[in-house]
Design a protein around this motif. Structure first.
Motif, PDB file in Angstrom:
ATOM      1  N   SER A 150       0.856  -1.187   0.000  1.00 20.80           N
ATOM      2  CA  SER A 150       0.000   0.000   0.000  1.00 20.80           C
ATOM      3  C   SER A 150       0.891   1.236   0.000  1.00 20.80           C
ATOM      4  O   SER A 150       2.107   1.159   0.260  1.00 20.80           O
ATOM      5  N   SER A 151       0.310   2.388  -0.300  1.00 22.87           N
ATOM      6  CA  SER A 151       1.099   3.631  -0.318  1.00 22.87           C
ATOM      7  C   SER A 151       1.709   3.901   1.048  1.00 22.87           C
ATOM      8  O   SER A 151       2.869   4.326   1.165  1.00 22.87           O
ATOM      9  N   GLN A 152       0.943   3.631   2.117  1.00 19.32           N
ATOM     10  CA  GLN A 152       1.454   3.846   3.474  1.00 19.32           C
ATOM     11  C   GLN A 152       2.632   2.923   3.755  1.00 19.32           C
ATOM     12  O   GLN A 152       3.638   3.353   4.339  1.00 19.32           O
ATOM     13  N   ALA A 167       9.188   4.606   6.650  1.00 17.42           N
ATOM     14  CA  ALA A 167      10.629   4.882   6.761  1.00 17.42           C
ATOM     15  C   ALA A 167      11.408   3.657   7.238  1.00 17.42           C
ATOM     16  O   ALA A 167      12.528   3.407   6.761  1.00 17.42           O
ATOM     17  N   GLN A 168      10.847   2.895   8.175  1.00 18.38           N
ATOM     18  CA  GLN A 168      11.540   1.699   8.671  1.00 18.38           C
ATOM     19  C   GLN A 168      11.703   0.663   7.564  1.00 18.38           C
ATOM     20  O   GLN A 168      12.778   0.085   7.396  1.00 18.38           O
ATOM     21  N   LEU A 169      10.620   0.433   6.814  1.00 13.48           N
ATOM     22  CA  LEU A 169      10.712  -0.548   5.735  1.00 13.48           C
ATOM     23  C   LEU A 169      11.685  -0.079   4.656  1.00 13.48           C
ATOM     24  O   LEU A 169      12.450  -0.893   4.112  1.00 13.48           O
ATOM     25  N   GLN A 170      11.690   1.212   4.351  1.00 14.07           N
ATOM     26  CA  GLN A 170      12.627   1.730   3.360  1.00 14.07           C
ATOM     27  C   GLN A 170      14.077   1.494   3.785  1.00 14.07           C
ATOM     28  O   GLN A 170      14.928   1.129   2.967  1.00 14.07           O
ATOM     29  N   LEU A 188      19.902  -8.963  -2.074  1.00 13.73           N
ATOM     30  CA  LEU A 188      19.013  -9.997  -1.557  1.00 13.73           C
ATOM     31  C   LEU A 188      17.572  -9.781  -2.007  1.00 13.73           C
ATOM     32  O   LEU A 188      16.776 -10.722  -2.051  1.00 13.73           O
ATOM     33  N   VAL A 189      17.257  -8.518  -2.329  1.00 18.38           N
ATOM     34  CA  VAL A 189      15.883  -8.133  -2.669  1.00 18.38           C
ATOM     35  C   VAL A 189      15.929  -7.032  -3.731  1.00 18.38           C
ATOM     36  O   VAL A 189      16.856  -6.216  -3.749  1.00 18.38           O
ATOM     37  N   THR A 190      14.921  -7.012  -4.587  1.00 16.65           N
ATOM     38  CA  THR A 190      14.696  -5.859  -5.459  1.00 16.65           C
ATOM     39  C   THR A 190      13.261  -5.385  -5.246  1.00 16.65           C
ATOM     40  O   THR A 190      12.363  -6.181  -4.933  1.00 16.65           O
ATOM     41  N   LEU A 191      13.034  -4.093  -5.417  1.00 12.07           N
ATOM     42  CA  LEU A 191      11.705  -3.507  -5.244  1.00 12.07           C
ATOM     43  C   LEU A 191      11.228  -3.041  -6.615  1.00 12.07           C
ATOM     44  O   LEU A 191      11.805  -2.117  -7.209  1.00 12.07           O
ATOM     45  N   GLU A 192      10.190  -3.675  -7.132  1.00 15.76           N
ATOM     46  CA  GLU A 192       9.667  -3.359  -8.455  1.00 15.76           C
ATOM     47  C   GLU A 192       8.150  -3.216  -8.383  1.00 15.76           C
ATOM     48  O   GLU A 192       7.455  -4.123  -7.914  1.00 15.76           O
ATOM     49  N   LYS A 193       7.663  -2.070  -8.859  1.00 18.68           N
ATOM     50  CA  LYS A 193       6.223  -1.814  -8.920  1.00 18.68           C
ATOM     51  C   LYS A 193       5.548  -2.089  -7.579  1.00 18.68           C
ATOM     52  O   LYS A 193       4.507  -2.758  -7.494  1.00 18.68           O
ATOM     53  N   LYS A 194       6.197  -1.599  -6.521  1.00 17.26           N
ATOM     54  CA  LYS A 194       5.686  -1.720  -5.149  1.00 17.26           C
ATOM     55  C   LYS A 194       5.563  -3.172  -4.674  1.00 17.26           C
ATOM     56  O   LYS A 194       4.752  -3.489  -3.806  1.00 17.26           O
ATOM     57  N   ARG A 195       6.382  -4.052  -5.227  1.00 12.28           N
ATOM     58  CA  ARG A 195       6.436  -5.444  -4.785  1.00 12.28           C
ATOM     59  C   ARG A 195       7.881  -5.817  -4.486  1.00 12.28           C
ATOM     60  O   ARG A 195       8.788  -5.400  -5.208  1.00 12.28           O
ATOM     61  N   LEU A 196       8.076  -6.585  -3.422  1.00  8.32           N
ATOM     62  CA  LEU A 196       9.410  -7.094  -3.115  1.00  8.32           C
ATOM     63  C   LEU A 196       9.628  -8.400  -3.856  1.00  8.32           C
ATOM     64  O   LEU A 196       8.788  -9.300  -3.803  1.00  8.32           O
ATOM     65  N   ILE A 197      10.757  -8.490  -4.569  1.00 13.42           N
ATOM     66  CA  ILE A 197      11.121  -9.726  -5.255  1.00 13.42           C
ATOM     67  C   ILE A 197      12.421 -10.223  -4.637  1.00 13.42           C
ATOM     68  O   ILE A 197      13.443  -9.519  -4.650  1.00 13.42           O
ATOM     69  N   PHE A 198      12.368 -11.420  -4.068  1.00 15.91           N
ATOM     70  CA  PHE A 198      13.519 -11.969  -3.348  1.00 15.91           C
ATOM     71  C   PHE A 198      14.424 -12.728  -4.314  1.00 15.91           C
ATOM     72  O   PHE A 198      13.958 -13.406  -5.236  1.00 15.91           O
ATOM     73  N   SER A 199      15.730 -12.614  -4.101  1.00 16.83           N
ATOM     74  CA  SER A 199      16.704 -13.186  -5.031  1.00 16.83           C
ATOM     75  C   SER A 199      16.725 -14.709  -4.992  1.00 16.83           C
ATOM     76  O   SER A 199      17.105 -15.349  -5.976  1.00 16.83           O
ATOM     77  N   SER A 200      16.352 -15.295  -3.876  1.00 18.05           N
ATOM     78  CA  SER A 200      16.330 -16.759  -3.736  1.00 18.05           C
ATOM     79  C   SER A 200      15.383 -17.131  -2.611  1.00 18.05           C
ATOM     80  O   SER A 200      14.964 -16.271  -1.816  1.00 18.05           O
ATOM     81  N   GLU A 201      15.050 -18.417  -2.528  1.00 18.06           N
ATOM     82  CA  GLU A 201      14.215 -18.900  -1.429  1.00 18.06           C
ATOM     83  C   GLU A 201      14.904 -18.688  -0.100  1.00 18.06           C
ATOM     84  O   GLU A 201      14.263 -18.364   0.910  1.00 18.06           O
ATOM     85  N   GLU A 202      16.233 -18.845  -0.064  1.00 13.64           N
ATOM     86  CA  GLU A 202      17.001 -18.626   1.170  1.00 13.64           C
ATOM     87  C   GLU A 202      16.896 -17.170   1.611  1.00 13.64           C
ATOM     88  O   GLU A 202      16.757 -16.888   2.809  1.00 13.64           O
ATOM     89  N   ASP A 203      16.921 -16.236   0.649  1.00 14.05           N
ATOM     90  CA  ASP A 203      16.813 -14.813   0.989  1.00 14.05           C
ATOM     91  C   ASP A 203      15.406 -14.485   1.488  1.00 14.05           C
ATOM     92  O   ASP A 203      15.233 -13.665   2.404  1.00 14.05           O
TER      93      ASP A 203
END
Length: 385
Positions: A207-209, A214-217, A228-243
């Motif tokens: 969500s926008s909130q 700030a903590q999540l950022q 370990l992570v990329t942020l695309e279109k307001k979704r977190l994409i994890f690099s691997s299952e371990e991450d």
């Protein structure tokens, strides 16, 4: 002159350390072990016997149906002392009820044979009759985690002892340092990671909130830095299952394990440490499986650490369930002298803390986790008192 055969007669105890550590010690190791046990402990005796025979020591067992008939117990113990001119007998009096212990003590004292008890908190042999004038014996630490559980009739099917990446260690330590400032952000990260349990390892849309939190950022920025992570279109994409698992709470388990691994390498106190220990045991006609976050052995004593990244202040029921689960695991897996520790990033409420204290459990909240080495040593010292 041929050396005497060494036989250790053991009043069987439900404590692994009391039964086995004097057998493994190079200064006390016998050629043969005779267990004297009450009938209801047959399964535990079988586990101990199988383990001891694997290391080349023969075993026998004498089962006691009535552990309160003093005269019969005197006769039973006396019958064990055959060929005293050819056999060196010692009695481990750590187990058994008081009647059995007194009967065995009287027989061995009358024959002036060695009698000892294991101080199960300090792992030191205390001599009650010492005709050979043996000195104080601080028992050697030969047990491993897998061996310890084997003696409890529990199989270890998997465990991790490898170190995690330096990046993950740095992140975990940084998050623990900023515990007070990142509580809500980490709770949100854990939740997002749990929703990414799919083939694309992609979280739900923020969500926008949430996106501007700030903590999540701050957390996502650190994760992106280490890829370990990329942020695309307001979704977190994890690099691997371990991450993904790391962000879903395993970061705390990894942090605790890495700190304990350092303690084990820097001191002589901890003899074995592992994380993600999967155990299996039989319960009636069914099989029970469980995974223990972090386990270590110190001075032949078992410590189980449950790692929780959630905040229990707002989840009283979840907190008390964690406490009861730990108490049940200790009873089944560790015996009388095992110690349970709950390492929690969040805080427990005062009622749950008091219940844990009454059950003999230790709770280490975020501020204490930062100085884990000091608090682990305090816990080990408290156990030995």
């Amino acid at each position: 002159m041929m050396a005497k055969k060494r036989v250790q007669i053991i009043l069987f105890s439900e404590s692994v350390s009391a039964n086995v550590t004097p057998i493994l010690d190079s200064r006390m190791q016998p050629n043969e072990v005779v267990f004297v046990a009450i009938t209801r402990l047959q399964q535990a005796v079988n586990s101990a016997s199988a383990f001891i025979e694997e290391i080349g020591i023969t075993t026998k067992t004498v089962f006691i149906d009535d552990a309160w008939n003093f005269n019969d117990l005197l006769i039973t113990i006396s019958a064990l002392l055959q060929y005293p001119d050819k056999v060196d007998y010692e009695l481990n009096i750590s187990g058994g009820n008081k009647v059995l212990a007194i009967a065995a003590y009287e027989v061995f004292k009358q024959e002036n044979l060695g009698i000892f008890q294991v101080n199960q908190t300090s792992d030191v042999v205390v001599w009650l009759n010492n005709p050979a004038n043996k000195g104080v014996i601080n028992l050697e630490d030969h047990l491993s985690i897998e061996r310890y559980f084997q003696l409890q009739g529990v199989a270890v099917t998997h465990q991790q002892t490898s170190k995690i990446s330096q990046e993950a260690q740095r992140l975990g330590k940084r998050w623990v340092k900023r515990a007070r400032h990142l509580t809500k952000g980490l709770a949100l990260l854990n939740h997002l990671a749990s929703t990414a349990n799919n083939l694309k390892l992609c979280s739900r849309r923020l969500s926008s909130q949430e996106y501007y939190n700030a903590q999540l950022q701050e957390l996502v920025g650190s994760l992106e830095f280490y890829h370990l992570v990329t942020l695309e279109k307001k979704r977190l994409i994890f690099s691997s299952e371990e991450d993904r698992a790391f962000c879903n709470g395993f970061w705390l388990e990894e942090y605790v394990f890495s700190e304990l691994d350092k303690i084990a390498r820097e001191s002589e106190y901890i003899q074995d440490v592992a994380r993600g220990v999967e155990v299996v045991w039989d319960y009636g006609n069914s099989t029970v499986r469980n995974e223990l976050d972090v386990v270590f052995l110190a001075n032949n004593q078992l410590f189980i650490i449950e790692c929780k990244a959630r905040n229990f202040l707002a989840q009283r029921k979840s907190g008390i369930n964690t406490i009861y689960k730990m108490e049940a695991l200790l009873h089944r897996l560790g015996g009388k002298n095992a110690c349970g520790v709950i390492a929690s990033f969040g805080n427990f409420n005062v009622h749950n803390k008091e219940r844990a204290r009454l059950m003999g459990l230790c709770i280490l909240e975020a501020e204490k986790l930062l100085d884990l080495k000091k608090h682990i040593f305090h816990i080990m010292q408290d156990v030995e008192k």
